[in-house]
Design an enzyme around this catalytic site. Structure first.
Site, short mmCIF file in Angstrom:
data_model
loop_
_atom_site.label_atom_id
_atom_site.label_comp_id
_atom_site.label_asym_id
_atom_site.label_seq_id
_atom_site.Cartn_x
_atom_site.Cartn_y
_atom_site.Cartn_z
N CYS A 58 0.83 -1.21 0.00
CA CYS A 58 0.00 0.00 0.00
C CYS A 58 0.86 1.26 0.00
O CYS A 58 1.74 1.41 0.86
CB CYS A 58 -0.91 -0.01 1.23
SG CYS A 58 -1.78 1.54 1.53
N TRP A 91 -7.43 -6.35 5.71
CA TRP A 91 -6.07 -6.82 5.53
C TRP A 91 -5.83 -7.96 6.50
O TRP A 91 -6.39 -7.99 7.60
CB TRP A 91 -5.08 -5.69 5.82
CG TRP A 91 -5.12 -4.56 4.84
CD1 TRP A 91 -5.95 -3.47 4.88
CD2 TRP A 91 -4.29 -4.40 3.68
NE1 TRP A 91 -5.69 -2.64 3.81
CE2 TRP A 91 -4.68 -3.18 3.06
CE3 TRP A 91 -3.26 -5.15 3.11
CZ2 TRP A 91 -4.08 -2.71 1.90
CZ3 TRP A 91 -2.66 -4.69 1.95
CH2 TRP A 91 -3.06 -3.49 1.36
N THR A 125 -8.18 0.15 7.04
CA THR A 125 -7.09 0.68 6.23
C THR A 125 -5.75 0.55 6.94
O THR A 125 -5.67 0.42 8.17
CB THR A 125 -7.34 2.15 5.90
OG1 THR A 125 -7.32 2.93 7.11
CG2 THR A 125 -8.67 2.35 5.18
N TYR A 189 -5.31 7.19 -8.82
CA TYR A 189 -6.55 6.49 -8.46
C TYR A 189 -7.75 7.11 -9.17
O TYR A 189 -8.68 6.40 -9.56
CB TYR A 189 -6.76 6.52 -6.95
CG TYR A 189 -5.85 5.58 -6.19
CD1 TYR A 189 -6.27 4.29 -5.85
CD2 TYR A 189 -4.57 5.97 -5.81
CE1 TYR A 189 -5.44 3.44 -5.16
CE2 TYR A 189 -3.73 5.11 -5.12
CZ TYR A 189 -4.17 3.85 -4.80
OH TYR A 189 -3.34 2.99 -4.12
#
Length: 326
Positions: A58, A91, A125, A189
């Protein structure tokens, strides 16, 4: 929770990143910080109390890994490294023995979020800072995590740690970082997750205008702010490191490759070869994450073999612009 793949694209709309994070901050003696908002709780800096959970795949988490290394905080802030691929729920720690983080004892990062906020309603996140003893997430507010590692953990920095936020450059840094975030970090993005041709083309044009601006800026200066390495460089680097491997094709940012822009390519290699940067980059994990998890864009799940990463170790020649900043 359903195991259907997550959806990133909304038809007909521009990509709009949700920037709502847990607003708590970790500060020296839980003091009110000099910079930035105080909307959540304040936690005290304590060596060994927290674990930084940051997936190398990430870009936002990669920032925190780089700053931790640059400042020499490895012995006071442990790190957990989630796997690059995951389902919609969280995750996970599939790369660790038994799929469990060896310090936190959890299979998925969601467990730390839910421990503090039962049925946490937002995305799970990284990076996230977790209190080890309680297993509770403290914060996932990535811009302030790295900021506070510099300003609030000073007592634990290595003696020769770089000054990532020089007082005399801060105002200009903020302006540069704002454009880098809007048009580059998030701009790729906005290209990749655009819900219409028009939205994509607007994002594409803004991205390349910004990259052309950066190419010109870095032609005669070693770093974004001149001859000093700052957090602005960390923030730009994590996008550049992923550009040719992912964003060029996967996100349709394909006017040209990073390796075809002399100043930016030399600058990116210079940083990659600087202590704290290259060792935090895992190109295979990066490709696995984007090409497998983002099935809206790559439904086959096939991960490209290229590009060859060996070029990142090639001479960059930027020593002529000034001494190394780290």
């Amino acid at each position: 929770m359903s195991e259907e793949k997550p959806t990133f694209i909304t038809a007909g709309e521009e990509f709009d990143r949700d920037m709502t994070y847990i607003p708590d901050r970790i500060t020296h003696e839980a003091r009110k910080p000099e910079h930035g908002p105080v909307e959540g709780e304040l936690w005290p800096v304590e060596p060994g109390r927290y674990r930084l959970v940051a997936a190398p795949a990430c870009p936002w988490a990669n920032r925190s890994l780089i700053v931790r290394a640059l400042l020499g905080l490895e012995d006071v802030l442990s790190v957990g490294l989630p796997a690059p691929t995951h389902g919609p729920a969280s995750w996970n720690f599939d790369l660790d023995p038994g799929g469990v983080d060896p310090v936190l004892g959890i299979h998925e990062l969601r467990e730390a979020y839910d421990a503090r906020f039962p049925d946490y309603p937002r995305g799970i996140t990284v990076p996230a800072v977790v209190e080890v003893a309680s297993g509770h997430v403290v914060t996932n507010d990535f811009p302030w995590i790295t900021h506070d590692l510099f300003f609030e953990w000073r007592d634990h920095h290595r003696p020769d740690a770089p000054d990532l936020w020089p007082d005399d450059l801060r105002e200009e840094m903020e302006e540069v970082m704002d454009r880098v975030f809007t048009d580059v970090n998030n701009g790729v993005y906005r290209c990749g997750f655009a819900g219409s041709q028009a939205a994509y083309e607007r994002a594409y044009d803004r991205l390349w205008a910004a990259l052309d601006w950066l190419e010109e800026r870095l032609t005669d200066r070693r770093y974004l702010m001149g001859d000093r390495l700052t957090e602005a460089d960390v923030r730009l680097f994590t996008t550049l490191a992923r550009f040719d491997a992912v964003y060029h094709s996967h996100f349709k940012c394909n006017r040209n490759k990073l390796s075809e822009m002399p100043a930016l390519w030399g600058y990116a290699r210079d940083l990659f070869q600087t202590r704290g940067f290259g060792e935090t980059v895992d190109f295979e994990q990066i490709k696995q994450h984007y090409y497998v998890v983002q099935s809206d864009l790559n439904p086959s799940g096939i991960v490209p073999k290229g590009p060859d990463p060996s070029g990142w170790a090639s001479p960059h020649g930027r020593e002529r612009l000034g001494p190394s900043g780290a």
